[in-house]
Design a protein around this motif. Sequence first.
Motif, mmCIF file in Angstrom:
data_model
loop_
_atom_site.group_PDB
_atom_site.id
_atom_site.type_symbol
_atom_site.label_atom_id
_atom_site.label_comp_id
_atom_site.label_asym_id
_atom_site.label_seq_id
_atom_site.Cartn_x
_atom_site.Cartn_y
_atom_site.Cartn_z
ATOM 1 N N TYR A 64 10.392 -4.791 -5.049
ATOM 2 C CA TYR A 64 9.059 -4.420 -4.556
ATOM 3 C C TYR A 64 9.182 -3.481 -3.367
ATOM 4 C CZ TYR A 64 7.428 -7.531 -8.020
ATOM 5 O OH TYR A 64 7.180 -8.088 -9.246
ATOM 6 N N MET B 293 -1.439 -5.503 -9.932
ATOM 7 C CA MET B 293 -1.144 -4.137 -9.461
ATOM 8 C C MET B 293 0.365 -3.955 -9.385
ATOM 9 S SD MET B 293 -2.436 -1.305 -8.536
ATOM 10 C CE MET B 293 -1.838 0.199 -7.775
ATOM 11 N N ALA B 294 0.882 -3.150 -10.270
ATOM 12 C CA ALA B 294 2.348 -2.976 -10.356
ATOM 13 C C ALA B 294 2.858 -2.093 -9.218
ATOM 14 C CB ALA B 294 2.711 -2.360 -11.717
ATOM 15 N N VAL B 295 4.163 -2.134 -9.015
ATOM 16 C CA VAL B 295 4.779 -1.384 -7.917
ATOM 17 C C VAL B 295 4.859 0.105 -8.260
ATOM 18 C CG1 VAL B 295 7.122 -1.769 -8.760
ATOM 19 C CG2 VAL B 295 6.754 -1.386 -6.325
ATOM 20 N N ASP B 296 4.702 0.939 -7.239
ATOM 21 C CA ASP B 296 4.816 2.391 -7.367
ATOM 22 C C ASP B 296 5.564 2.848 -6.123
ATOM 23 O OD1 ASP B 296 4.452 5.160 -7.300
ATOM 24 O OD2 ASP B 296 2.340 5.096 -7.851
ATOM 25 N N PHE B 297 6.768 3.380 -6.289
ATOM 26 C CA PHE B 297 7.592 3.744 -5.132
ATOM 27 C C PHE B 297 7.300 5.150 -4.610
ATOM 28 C CE2 PHE B 297 10.045 0.204 -6.768
ATOM 29 C CZ PHE B 297 10.428 -0.444 -5.605
ATOM 30 N N ARG B 298 6.450 5.893 -5.329
ATOM 31 C CA ARG B 298 6.212 7.264 -4.877
ATOM 32 C C ARG B 298 5.624 7.277 -3.469
ATOM 33 N NH1 ARG B 298 2.410 9.545 -9.384
ATOM 34 N NH2 ARG B 298 1.619 7.432 -9.068
ATOM 35 N N ARG C 161 4.505 -11.170 -7.893
ATOM 36 C CA ARG C 161 4.495 -9.776 -8.347
ATOM 37 C C ARG C 161 4.081 -8.815 -7.229
ATOM 38 N NH1 ARG C 161 5.056 -8.716 -13.955
ATOM 39 N NH2 ARG C 161 5.204 -10.625 -15.177
ATOM 40 N N ARG D 145 16.220 -1.535 -10.492
ATOM 41 C CA ARG D 145 15.400 -2.690 -10.829
ATOM 42 C C ARG D 145 15.668 -3.262 -12.221
ATOM 43 N NH1 ARG D 145 10.415 -2.015 -11.210
ATOM 44 N NH2 ARG D 145 9.615 -3.762 -9.997
#
Lengths: 477, 477
Positions: A51, A1-6, A97, A20
């Motif tokens: 992250y 599960m990748a990072v999402d800053f929203r 990750r 990044r």
Amino acid sequence: MAVDFRGHPMFPQGFNSPTRFDADVYDCEVWGQIPTDIHGTFYRMQCDFDYRPPPNEWMTGFNGDGHVSRFRFANGSVDYKGRYVRTARLMAERKARRRLFGVYRNPFTDDPSVAHINRSAANTHIYWHGGKMLVLKEDSLPYTVDPHTLETQGDWNFHGKYTAQTMSAHPKIDPVTGEMIAYGYQAKGILTKDIAVYIIDPQGRVTKEWWLTSPYLGIIHDIAITQKHIIIPVIARTTSLARLKSGQPMWEWDGSLPTMVGILPRDGEAKDVRWFKGPSRNTLHFLNATDRGSTVTMELPTSSGERDPSQIRRWTFDLNSKSDGFQEDVVSTTPGFLPRMDDRHLSLDYRYAFISSRDNQGAPPAPGAGPMSGGTQVVQRLDVRTGKIDECPIAGKVALQESCFVPRANSREEGDGYVMTVVSNFDSMSSDLIITDAQHLDDGVIATVKLPFRLRSGTHTNWYPQSVLPPIKDELS
Amino acid sequence: MAVDFRGHPMFPQGFNSPTRFDADVYDCEVWGQIPTDIHGTFYRMQCDFDYRPPPNEWMTGFNGDGHVSRFRFANGSVDYKGRYVRTARLMAERKARRRLFGVYRNPFTDDPSVAHINRSAANTHIYWHGGKMLVLKEDSLPYTVDPHTLETQGDWNFHGKYTAQTMSAHPKIDPVTGEMIAYGYQAKGILTKDIAVYIIDPQGRVTKEWWLTSPYLGIIHDIAITQKHIIIPVIARTTSLARLKSGQPMWEWDGSLPTMVGILPRDGEAKDVRWFKGPSRNTLHFLNATDRGSTVTMELPTSSGERDPSQIRRWTFDLNSKSDGFQEDVVSTTPGFLPRMDDRHLSLDYRYAFISSRDNQGAPPAPGAGPMSGGTQVVQRLDVRTGKIDECPIAGKVALQESCFVPRANSREEGDGYVMTVVSNFDSMSSDLIITDAQHLDDGVIATVKLPFRLRSGTHTNWYPQSVLPPIKDELS
């Protein structure tokens, strides 16, 4: 599960959103002409976030992963390199990750898997001394990086002689002796009141060590030195075990606490420290201090409360007085809070500060652009003796990061040289490094190094002439 | 004297201005969820300019320095790396810190110091075959790079058995045999009419070679293959010694020239090639060709003149006919000029093309944004049998780069998989890679990989599953 800053309550989505990335630009595009007497490297630190931190993270700067920008100048050209410091912390999170470390300097909020991993984010300041490029974060020991490739070499305890657990990001280099005066606070571990102060000789060897006790558990982000003294202010941001156990980032402002300033004779012992006391002041950084007979003066950006505008003030400590008070005067109302100077005059009598600032009649800051945006952005030279300001306005929808003074090669006159400033261009979503003439700011920008991407808001900067750095082996890599 | 791109008549100052940087993004930010059955690497080529070309440079794409983008997918995460190909040409210019090579494929405009340096900019396409990652430019031999680190390994002549001086950027991999059909034109040197065609086996060994002569000195940018034939179109852009000596880039459009299509039997000899002839057509790329009894069909994007809108048409060649003409039919009026397909059906009967396109009622292109910008940008699946289009509109002020089909792991059904497309976001000045379901484009975008910087307009793309690539050793570097 990748990072999402929203949707993180503290993350801007625009210019200062996480970047990044590591990058290299060989022979940057330049508008104007870089003077050929500029030969050396401008370094800049940036906090970034690989992250997503917990939602109660205090702010999007000081707990981010450290990233070094290197602008290397020679013969009118400049090569850029940007690299994350490969801290143990960053690499643990990259391996997983996902975010493993919690909020700012609070190990109670960490994932249990990282209990024994160095928490340093190596994100605040960078100094070349004793043959090492030190990358500093005040809660830990330094990391070192190669000054040209920026490759991370590991953490560093000065041949085992630096026994404190922490080293601040604001050591001071004595321009007369070449010694580094370094210190750590919470030096015997998190929430301890111990302060350790070290003299480190030009070869990087510890030659003297003091241990002090802080009057209270406040922040000690910076110090100042004179030729005779070390000035150690304790500032009214505090913390507690209860606060950390409740899951909050380390600091909270407490205007009921005094400002305590320790003055330690460089030739004395720990017992010789004298603590002065004043009303609470909101500040992190100090410009310079000077011995003046039996008094010590120190100039600094500060405000009287957490929400007051910053000014440049002068504190005067009378070492013959029996009072523990000190005098405060306003030098200038310029709001720039990261003043720098010609570091060849650090600890000595001096005249000029170089400040990224803005006019006081400006528009409000752009969303997410930080307190120094808005209005007309200006690079300033402040005469700390007279309060006179010379300045270079920077056009456009921009914000200035910390300015750094670059001495002219072969000149020893204070303030003879250039000022380098990284500029955020909100319209083009890219960053520039601008060069101005420190003695002729009203001539405008001499040269603009155009980066093809943005650098988010940075922390501190330093300049080193190539003559003090190792030979370059990586030019065409 | 550093480079300054301002004022060059051919360089846009906005999104597609030169970028000139290498970068790494570990574990990219992703909006949405990347399907975990996507396991492999999407490669993309970009032309960029380290130095400023002469003012009469023809356009800002094809003579730029080659740059590879690598998006490596596993377990729902993606790691990005972008690297210039370290061509001899790039490194010579970097060493001199100035432009040495002249306009597009014209050595008469080069600095005399580079007369003996390989002119390849390695900037057009990238193929994994025979254990090598080939980076291709049609005027030279391939360069090879490491498929994971993108480190440049040098140029490559297939163990000395590829004796032509050039290899096109559009070889074809036969999905049945695993052979690569490669070719070069101007194959005995610049301005020669020689065409060399090679079969290269899955181990990277040359197994067959033909030498042909082109009917005229036209561009032969792409070919097509069927199971039985190799289709070699010569297109009405031409050049001459006089043109090169006058300092112009290589090609000029000449609508008086015919389209000549050579059809070479794969089991035949050079003398067996048959040349068909048609009216001049403006095209560079071909979608696919198929044997159908005694005819060969080929679908391609083309227009009837230099300024006419591109369409997808079908050319039919009757091998039993005594005429040298061929039939042309319109398959679709979609304007996308870089159609791709499920390459497992290359040379075979097939049904689907995947196309970055736009609606025909769109607004005009944004300044400097290229012919495919403007209007609503759409990822399309075209049924080449029926002309039916399914599509996914992409919101915002964007432009789409070449789409690439990514087969679903463990499925052999044509078109079962994903489409990957790099998107230019003009508002945020950053690029995304979007993933759509190739069979359900109307479901919208599944996942968006957010890059923190812009990638200027790219050329070609390819996808390789990790199962065909070497093991990964650089994951945390």
